[in-house]
Design an enzyme around this catalytic site. Sequence first.
Site, short mmCIF file in Angstrom:
data_model
loop_
_atom_site.label_atom_id
_atom_site.label_comp_id
_atom_site.label_asym_id
_atom_site.label_seq_id
_atom_site.Cartn_x
_atom_site.Cartn_y
_atom_site.Cartn_z
N SER A 251 0.84 -1.19 0.00
CA SER A 251 0.00 0.00 0.00
C SER A 251 0.88 1.25 0.00
CB SER A 251 -0.91 0.02 1.22
OG SER A 251 -0.13 0.21 2.38
N LYS A 252 0.23 2.39 -0.02
CA LYS A 252 0.96 3.64 -0.13
C LYS A 252 1.99 3.84 0.98
CE LYS A 252 -2.36 6.31 -2.74
NZ LYS A 252 -3.59 7.09 -2.58
N ARG A 253 1.69 3.31 2.14
CA ARG A 253 2.65 3.55 3.22
C ARG A 253 3.97 2.82 3.01
NH1 ARG A 253 2.08 -0.97 6.48
NH2 ARG A 253 0.21 -2.08 5.84
#
Length: 457
Positions: free
Chosen positions: A236-238
């Site tokens: 994911s983006k993190r």
Amino acid sequence: MIRTRFAPSPTGYLHIGGARTALYCWLYARKMQGKFILRIEDTDRERSTAESVQAILDGLVWLGLDYDEGPYYQTQHMDRYREVIHLLLEQGKAYRCYCTKERLEKLREAQLARKEKPRYDALCRNLTTTQEDSFVIRFKNPTDGIVEFNDLIRGKLSFANTELDDLIIARSDGMPTYNFTVVVDDWDMKITHVIRGDDHINNTPRQINILRALGATLPHYAHVPMILGSDGKRLSKRHGAVSVLQYREEGFLPAALINYLVRLGWSHGNQEIFSIEELIHYFDVTDINRAPAAFNQEKLMWLNQHYIKTGDPAVVMKEFAWQLEKLGIYTANGPPLNEVTHAQCERVKTLREMAERSRYFYEEVIVTDDMRTHFTAELMGALVMLRDRLAHLAIWTKEMIHETLMEVAKIHDFKMGKLAQPVRIALTGGSVSPPIDVTIYLIGRKRVIERLNHILT
RNA sequence: GCUCCCUUCGUCUAGUGGCCUAGGACAUCGCCCUCUCACGGCGGUAACGCGGAUUCGAAUUCCGCAGGGAGCGCCA
């Protein structure tokens, strides 16, 4: 004729996982001399955007994954979907369901409370009357038996029909739903191999049932495992960059990303580096791994450096120039990009890094007071001599510069490092650069003299 | 909760019953090379989730267990 398709929904950019799936589809089509088809699944009007479509297209172009047909848009196939729904309705293979969302929600809660798998109870399945209320259309899923298929990656998979319910194929506003449009399009487009993420495994039996109701021949299925973040959790983006184009922004080469992605879940013996031609030759969907793989930025970096060093110079140059431009570095009055690339390629992992570390070839440097402490009194004589000799060098070549440095060092009884490092600081404003002779050569006589003078005054 | 899927070094993987005292790559550690940073070279640390079963022999087959993941939408 083998036909594969990549069918993203335009609700975001082209991410790493999607890109790998597309790559596998593309490679298989190329290998089998079949067709690779791009289909945009945009039936979710709420979330689909034109920007996302463009981002996906741009991502594919950058990676070099060209499609033979498409892009097709599902929103342009509405008439066809309605036609098939009518057919199903007429044949009694689908029915109108008048259940309200409220009833469905209560049903769900009750089932969950009983620790059951939530699913539609088929209340409207055998309705004989037509009502005025708004309705959805549901597919009559078989109530018994099992659905079995041979997944190219996982082998035999089977599901009991009792686990499935009558899924909605048309919403109350008439819009067909995903599991239905996929089936119709795959059928119409004569897709022979459905290669997609394994989050679709559970949809497959439903789709097979619809395909059978339609009398269609079934495609082969290959469910590729997903890509995990470095912490083993879903990417994911993190985890940093997940968009393909963001990797371009960060200075990665498409060849590196392709090579990294393909090896994430697929291998050919111990080989790590593959050209596109080799991939097309060696790749096979049945060799894809079953287990999910974690994304590892370090290895991507290593591959990127490899391709910076050995990749297509035209592509490397193009991406390097793009990075310099983004940093606002104007290169017209400095050394040629190919020479800078050559000098820098062994010491950077990305082209962005290369651009950031190449400023001093094109822009004036600032030598801080802190760095001036390196220019000791005993050094000054040598620096003056070096400046004068460089100023009068007959020809400006790396070799001549190298000799000059050696001579000056020898005359002053300095080791090379004692002379080279201060010169490096004077010329680049920092302590890191390519070999000092190469650095001097590339910066150019005029600027070198200027920068040395600056230190000497 | 139910259904389905997955499980070899930190990471990506090789491995399909004996070639495995488990190989390669990235990362990491040490040494060499060296004008800096790198590149390169050499060497090291490091894994078959657990328990049964089959077999003369299992990382490889089977069964449990544990752990992880996905799906269960008028999203795709």
